[in-house]
Structures are given as C-alpha cells and as structure tokens.
Design a protein around this motif. Structure first.
Motif, short mmCIF file in Angstrom:
data_model
loop_
_atom_site.label_atom_id
_atom_site.label_comp_id
_atom_site.label_asym_id
_atom_site.label_seq_id
_atom_site.Cartn_x
_atom_site.Cartn_y
_atom_site.Cartn_z
N ALA A 84 0.87 -1.10 0.00
CA ALA A 84 0.00 -0.04 -0.05
C ALA A 84 0.89 1.43 0.03
O ALA A 84 0.48 2.37 -0.26
CB ALA A 84 -0.92 0.05 1.28
N LEU A 85 1.93 1.36 0.59
CA LEU A 85 2.98 2.27 0.67
C LEU A 85 3.72 2.61 -0.69
O LEU A 85 4.05 3.73 -1.31
CB LEU A 85 4.14 1.85 1.80
CG LEU A 85 4.89 3.35 2.00
CD1 LEU A 85 4.02 4.34 2.86
CD2 LEU A 85 5.92 2.73 3.13
N THR A 86 3.68 1.56 -1.49
CA THR A 86 4.48 1.52 -2.57
C THR A 86 3.47 1.97 -4.00
O THR A 86 4.07 2.73 -4.80
CB THR A 86 5.04 0.18 -3.00
OG1 THR A 86 5.76 -0.22 -1.95
CG2 THR A 86 5.81 0.06 -4.33
N VAL A 87 2.34 1.55 -3.89
CA VAL A 87 1.55 1.71 -5.29
C VAL A 87 1.21 3.09 -5.50
O VAL A 87 1.45 3.64 -6.82
CB VAL A 87 0.23 0.84 -5.27
CG1 VAL A 87 -0.79 1.29 -6.36
CG2 VAL A 87 0.41 -0.50 -4.96
N PRO A 88 0.91 4.09 -4.74
CA PRO A 88 0.47 5.54 -4.92
C PRO A 88 1.59 6.30 -5.74
O PRO A 88 1.31 6.84 -6.78
CB PRO A 88 0.11 6.21 -3.46
CG PRO A 88 -0.57 5.07 -2.84
CD PRO A 88 0.36 3.80 -3.22
N PRO A 89 3.06 6.06 -4.98
CA PRO A 89 3.93 6.97 -5.66
C PRO A 89 4.47 6.15 -7.00
O PRO A 89 4.81 6.99 -7.90
CB PRO A 89 5.01 6.87 -4.74
CG PRO A 89 4.59 5.70 -3.68
CD PRO A 89 3.22 5.61 -3.71
N LEU A 90 4.29 4.84 -7.21
CA LEU A 90 4.75 4.19 -8.55
C LEU A 90 3.88 4.85 -9.51
O LEU A 90 4.03 4.78 -10.86
CB LEU A 90 4.89 2.99 -8.56
CG LEU A 90 3.71 1.96 -8.23
CD1 LEU A 90 2.86 1.62 -9.68
CD2 LEU A 90 3.93 0.60 -7.49
N THR A 91 2.44 5.10 -9.05
CA THR A 91 1.46 5.42 -10.15
C THR A 91 1.68 6.96 -10.52
O THR A 91 1.73 7.52 -11.73
CB THR A 91 0.01 5.37 -9.45
OG1 THR A 91 -0.08 4.01 -9.06
CG2 THR A 91 -0.86 5.81 -10.56
N ALA A 92 2.23 7.70 -9.41
CA ALA A 92 2.52 9.10 -9.85
C ALA A 92 3.88 9.08 -10.82
O ALA A 92 3.90 9.93 -11.78
CB ALA A 92 2.99 9.91 -8.48
N VAL A 93 4.76 8.50 -10.60
CA VAL A 93 5.94 8.24 -11.26
C VAL A 93 5.74 7.91 -12.76
O VAL A 93 6.11 8.48 -13.75
CB VAL A 93 6.93 7.09 -10.83
CG1 VAL A 93 7.95 6.74 -11.62
CG2 VAL A 93 7.50 7.59 -9.43
N MET A 94 4.67 6.80 -12.77
CA MET A 94 4.43 6.40 -14.14
C MET A 94 3.57 7.68 -14.98
O MET A 94 3.91 7.98 -16.35
CB MET A 94 3.25 5.52 -14.26
CG MET A 94 3.00 4.77 -15.31
SD MET A 94 4.21 3.67 -16.12
CE MET A 94 3.31 2.88 -17.60
N MET A 95 2.67 8.50 -14.20
CA MET A 95 2.16 9.51 -14.96
C MET A 95 3.26 10.61 -15.26
O MET A 95 2.79 11.48 -16.31
CB MET A 95 0.97 10.10 -13.94
CG MET A 95 -0.23 9.15 -13.74
SD MET A 95 -1.09 8.55 -15.19
CE MET A 95 -0.11 7.01 -15.53
N ASP A 96 4.02 10.98 -14.34
CA ASP A 96 5.04 11.97 -14.39
C ASP A 96 6.01 11.76 -15.64
O ASP A 96 6.49 12.70 -16.20
CB ASP A 96 5.64 12.11 -13.16
CG ASP A 96 4.83 13.05 -12.31
OD1 ASP A 96 3.67 13.42 -12.60
OD2 ASP A 96 5.34 13.12 -11.07
N ALA A 97 5.83 10.44 -16.08
CA ALA A 97 7.02 10.03 -16.95
C ALA A 97 6.63 10.18 -18.47
O ALA A 97 7.37 10.09 -19.30
CB ALA A 97 7.66 8.43 -16.64
#
Length: 467
Positions: A385-398
């Motif tokens: 749960a700690l990992t998924v929100p930031p990895l989603t943001a990374v994907m969208m920012d990239a």
C-alpha cells in the motif's frame, strides 16, 4: 414566439461538463449521482477480483476440479480483465463513456448471474471470462465519467480521489465479504449479490450525461496477440506437463508476434518505446511485484486457513481484515510522503517492508494460531500500500499528458497480469506439499520485491522525457 431564453440557455450550456450530449435537452445531469454510479461500478469490479478467493474451497467442494480448476476460477477473470484493459479505453472513447459503462455493467451483471447458476466448473470459468471482459470496459469508462462530470480541476481531483477510495475499500472488504456471503448463502451468493448492485449502478447512470463519441484507433492485431500470449503462458504455468510445454511454445510465438506488430503499428496498444524510460520501467516492475505478493498471498492463505487449519470461510475472511483494513489509510500517508520527499523514498520503504513481511511469514506452520498469522500478514500489505501510490505518480509524470490514459492502462494491465500469474505459480507450488509450497511462494515474492526495489534506486528525480 420562441420559449427559449438565450441567457438561461448560455448558462446551462456553460455548466455542462465536457462530453455532454446536446440530445439531452435542458435536463441537468447530476455530478454527484454520476460519481456514485462510477464509484459503485469500480468498487464492484474491484471487489470481484478478491471476493472469490475465500470461497474457493467451497467452489471446489461443489464443482470439483482440484487446485487447477480453482486457479482458473481466479485467473479467468484476472486475465480477461488485464489483457483487454489495453484496448477498452479506446473503446470507451469510440462508444462514449456513458454507453460503454452501461454496456459493461449490464454484461457484468448478466455474467454474475451465469456464475451463480453455473452447473459445472467449465461453465463457471466461462462466465468468469465474461465478467473480466465487462470489467475491462467498466474501469476506464467509469473514470471517464468522473472526469466528464467535474470540469473544474479542484473538484475533479476530489472526485477522482473518492473514486479511487472506492476501489481501496472494495479491496479491504473483498475477503471478509467473500467469507460472510459463502457462510450465509454458499459460494453462489458471492455472485448473486452483484445483481442488485449492478442494477443500482445502472439506475444511477440514468442521471449521468450522455457522452460524445470520439474517434480512437484500435490495434486489434496487437490486442489479439497479447491475449493469446498471456492466456497461453498462464495455461502453461497452471497445467504443466506436455500440454504446458505446448502452451509455453504458443506463448513464445504469440509474444514474438506481439512485439513485431507493436513495433510497426502507428497506434499500438503498448508502445514499446515507453519502457525505454527508466522511471516507467521501475514503476511497472514495482507494481507487478506488489501484485504478485498481494494477490498470491491472499490466494495461498485463503486455502491455508480453510484447508490446512480447518477454519470456516467467514473465519478466513476475518483473518484478512487487519491487513486489508489499513490499506486506504496507508495509501493517503504514502501520497503525502511522496509529495514531501519524492517517490523514491516511499517506494523503497514500501518494497522493503513488504519483503520483510513475507520473510516473517516463512515461520508460519499449520499449528500457528490464526490471529498470529493475521498479524504477520500486515507488514506485507502495508508495504504494498505504501508503494503503489508513488509508483502510479511516477508513471504519470514520466509521460506527456496526452498519453496519461494509455500509460495508466499499461500499468494497471501489468499489475493485473502479474497478480494472475502469481496465483497460477503459487497454486502450482502448493498443489504438492502445501506448507513447502507456501514457503516457496513467499520466498519468490520476497525475491521479486528485492529486485524491483533495486530498480527503484535508479528512479530519476524528474521525468526523463517522453518515450
């Protein structure tokens, strides 16, 4: 003499969200009811990905099929959902979000009835495929409805957050709801409950604005080869033996054809250049490893509580409540950490915590008290749960803004496929010695998280550009 008032008409037109169909006349759509419809549909398809797991022993007791059949009951839904999600965003644009959503919910509801009435395992698996196809249509269409209903960025952000929270709550409730329904009504109850919920979503949709159709290219050859490759690979893992080897060969051929098609397509379902960006690669890999760990562990421990320890379906569902109940809160905390410190810190901490939690579970045996097992499941779930929100943001920012929908589809498809393969592999491992297979499954998950954690170390501080 015309009764149309030009100023009033201008105000009504200005208040209509983008995508509003002028054929509705002056009937004002309700954003709140549109959000409720979208949230209910999203929660419904998310719930169905996990609610079935706790009911699997009961399904096997009624319809037979052994471990292989039970794996297909889960993966038939997951694979259809994941593979078709690559194209259903474009379908929602072509049909219009409201029409696509209505079609998806209708098919999902009818398929749920077919699941509940299934006379044998083959019929149940076929109906699960239909559910997965419908779910793949509902997900992008439901989010498009939310974006359409809230044209103001601030209100839209709150609405999307509420939509996402609905999915988190559904994940948390899945095992518990599955256990309660199976205990009260039998395993068929987990499918029949979808009928009134689906009908409610359709009733709410009546007040949603009718969406415009938009041209959107479809990559049918790429979609077909993706489905063939993923299905054949899953079949190879689950079935094994000579048939598994044949299926593995088919998977390799289909995957090779997919790569060649995507390299030449002007509008591919998966632009291969996307993965040249190290941030995209790290985000997809971390999302996949978390899905393998989470869905694989829920699958294995659902069987552990009921088959190895002889507990009821309801008892098994309640044992997952500590781990799932904290997911939504942890998602919020993770988002705040990412906003303050960047995505790398919560991603590394999350994957490290999840891997540690899996290693702690290696000491679990058939005589371990269930409440102790329930407590030991918490670190893995919190880490994911700690990992998924930031990895989603990374994907969208990239990726550029105009490719955000495509990137979201690729990420979610990768996570669903990984979860399905995790269930396939872990089911195969526990089909022999259950305890030994369970520990091997936990070790595989921990190793995957360690590898993707190392990849996360290479995350750039800023998007590295479009692919």
């Amino acid at each position: 003499m015309s009764t149309h008032h030009p100023v009033r008409g201008a105000r009504i037109a200005a208040s209509r969200p983008s995508g509003y169909d002028e054929g509705l006349g002056d009937r004002r759509p309700s954003p709140a009811l549109t959000l409720a419809a979208a949230l209910l549909g999203f929660a419904l398809i998310t719930l169905d990905a996990s609610v079935v797991t706790v009911a699997l022993p009961a399904v096997g007791g009624t319809l037979g099929g052994g471990m292989t059949g039970l794996q297909w009951v889960v993966d038939a839904y997951t694979l259809a959902f994941a593979a078709l999600m690559l194209s259903t965003g474009a379908f929602a644009d072509r049909a219009g979000a409201s029409r696509a959503y209505g079609i998806g919910i209708t098919v999902f509801t009818l398929a749920s009835a077919a699941c509940g009435l299934a006379p044998d395992l083959g019929s149940l698996i076929g109906a699960r495929v239909a559910q997965g196809v419908a779910a793949a249509v509902v997900l992008p269409a439901s989010l498009a409805l939310v974006r359409q209903a809230y044209p103001e960025p601030a209100r839209r952000a709150r609405a999307v957050a509420a939509w996402a929270a609905g999915g988190s709550v559904a994940v948390a409730l899945g095992p518990v709801a599955g256990g309660a329904l199976t205990t009260a009504w039998g395993w068929r109850g987990i499918f029949f409950i979808n009928l009134p919920l689906g009908a409610a979503a359709l009733l709410l949709l009546v007040r949603a604005p009718k969406s415009r159709r938009r041209p959107a290219p479809l990559d049918l050859p790429g979609q077909v080869t993706a489905v063939l490759a993923l299905t054949a690979l899953t079949f190879a893992v689950i079935e094994g033996g000579v048939r598994g080897l044949v299926a593995l060969g088919m998977a390799v051929v289909a995957a090779t054809a997919f790569v060649r098609i995507e390299a030449r397509q002007p509008h591919p379902v998966v632009p291969l250049g996307l993965f040249r960006d190290r941030n995209v690669a790290a985000a997809v890999a971390a999302g996949a490893s978390c899905s393998v760990a989470f869905y694989g562990v829920v699958f294995v421990f659902s069987l552990f509580f009921q088959q190895a320890q002889g507990r009821s379906a309801l008892y098994a569902g309640l044992m997952f409540l500590p781990m799932t109940g904290l997911i939504a809160v942890t998602n919020v905390v993770s988002g705040k950490l990412a906003a303050r410190h960047g995505a790398r810190l919560p991603m590394l901490a999350g994957q490290g915590l999840a891997a540690l939690g899996l290693l702690l579970l290696l000491g679990v045996g058939e005589d371990t008290p269930p409440p102790v097992v329930a407590a030991l499941l918490v670190p893995m779930a919190l880490g994911c749960a700690l990992t998924v929100p930031p990895l989603t943001a990374v994907m969208m920012d990239a990726v550029p803004a105009e490719r955000a929908g495509l990137a979201a589809g690729v990420l979610n498809a990768a996570r669903q496929v990984a979860g399905g393969l995790g269930v396939a592999v872990f089911g195969t491992l526990v089909s022999g010695s259950f305890t030994g297979g369970m520990r091997a499954s936990l070790g595989v998950s921990a190793a995957l998280l360690a590898v993707t954690g190392l990849l996360s170390l290479r995350l750039g501080g800023r998007p590295s550009g479009s692919p």
